[in-house]
Scaffold this active site. Sequence first.
Site, PDB file in Angstrom:
ATOM      1  N   ASP A 122      45.856 -15.131  -0.859  1.00 23.17           N
ATOM      2  CA  ASP A 122      47.290 -14.843  -0.845  1.00 23.17           C
ATOM      3  C   ASP A 122      47.930 -15.644  -1.980  1.00 23.17           C
ATOM      4  O   ASP A 122      47.584 -15.464  -3.134  1.00 23.17           O
ATOM      5  CB  ASP A 122      47.887 -15.164   0.524  1.00 23.17           C
ATOM      6  CG  ASP A 122      49.093 -14.284   0.860  1.00 23.17           C
ATOM      7  OD1 ASP A 122      49.849 -13.945  -0.065  1.00 23.17           O
ATOM      8  OD2 ASP A 122      49.285 -13.945   2.040  1.00 23.17           O
ATOM      9  N   ASN A 173      47.474  -9.773  -5.411  1.00 24.88           N
ATOM     10  CA  ASN A 173      48.383 -10.554  -4.575  1.00 24.88           C
ATOM     11  C   ASN A 173      48.792 -11.835  -5.291  1.00 24.88           C
ATOM     12  O   ASN A 173      49.772 -11.857  -6.008  1.00 24.88           O
ATOM     13  CB  ASN A 173      47.727 -10.846  -3.223  1.00 24.88           C
ATOM     14  CG  ASN A 173      48.715 -11.318  -2.181  1.00 24.88           C
ATOM     15  OD1 ASN A 173      49.770 -11.833  -2.491  1.00 24.88           O
ATOM     16  ND2 ASN A 173      48.371 -11.134  -0.907  1.00 24.88           N
ATOM     17  N   ASN A 199      55.122  -8.409  -4.857  1.00 22.00           N
ATOM     18  CA  ASN A 199      54.795  -9.299  -3.758  1.00 22.00           C
ATOM     19  C   ASN A 199      55.016 -10.756  -4.136  1.00 22.00           C
ATOM     20  O   ASN A 199      55.772 -11.467  -3.494  1.00 22.00           O
ATOM     21  CB  ASN A 199      53.339  -9.072  -3.341  1.00 22.00           C
ATOM     22  CG  ASN A 199      52.905 -10.001  -2.221  1.00 22.00           C
ATOM     23  OD1 ASN A 199      53.653 -10.237  -1.293  1.00 22.00           O
ATOM     24  ND2 ASN A 199      51.705 -10.540  -2.323  1.00 22.00           N
TER      25      ASN A 199
END
Length: 351
Positions: free
Chosen positions: A243, A182, A134
Amino acid sequence: MKVTLALALLGASVFAADELTATPLISSSNTKFGSAIEGVGVDKAGVIYATNFGDELTQAGQVTGSQSLLYQAANTTAYVNGIRFNIDSSGAEEAYIADAALHRIYRLTNRQGADGAFGSNDVFCQDEGILQPNDLAIAPSAGRVFLSGMNYTSDSVVGNGDLWTCDSTGAARRLGQFHRTNGIEVSPDEKTLYLSESENKGGAVVANRILAFDLDAASGDVTNKRVFADFGTLDDTAATDIDGMRTDAAGKLYVTRNGIGKVAVFAPSGELTAYITTPSIDFVASLDFGGQDGTDLHMVGKCKDDDTKGCVDVVKGLALGRASSDLRKSSGGETPAPPPTGCGKTGHARK
């Protein structure tokens, strides 16, 4: 009385943090990015890039200056995400782009001009065991890339998140498994690696924390896992996902809060020093410092007024970004002095 006093002290410690507000840079009316805008990276010239250019999961584009295409994946099933730039051992600029669908990282080389496209694109690192990846972080001294990813489930377990490293030859190695992971970043001295970890229970998000590890950049080894910050106890936002994360050249860590339109700023000690509000964006996805001096913090996410599009907010002159500083040093360029500490800089204000 003791309980009341303790709660009062806790509240004082939380709200002692500075409150800053960003300025809209790219709005829903002029954006060329889709709602999945992510993976912000900066090159040595201070130009900012992000993914989901043209509302395509296979594309990354330039954010600052002209909104233009940087990269188009050859495979139509690709899902490009994290972007990081680097200066290789010969002094040439290169870029790494994560592909969350095909479990690999691409390496872009042979750049055509200071802020142009790259002439070569190869698979740098891949392994079917990688959950995505990611997001990416880099230790420039060793040419080593770190990557995180997740498998989103209603009830998360260890193994729904992972941490990997790829050395300068592209050899991949898993460093650990976690709950959902993440955001990922390396400190300016390359001695600490930060990684976000989140938990779901019964379909609801119940925990969000930042882990820190001692890092050996040369070997890629991480040890001494510890909790750097826990949003459940810090500000009661355990249900709001972390995030992207980035550091500045002084070691402060900037953490997106995806769902409440904020970025949290931490000192290297773990002290919360500021919140930055993003007026155009509730779901802040990624961020990095760019601009001519590398001091403008750009934050991206789906637009608040049109959730089919991607917006960008900026705080100008905030701090010298770690990536900008590293890139300019590695390429032999002059690194600008960091801006003065404190609030009141262009593009943000104390509330």
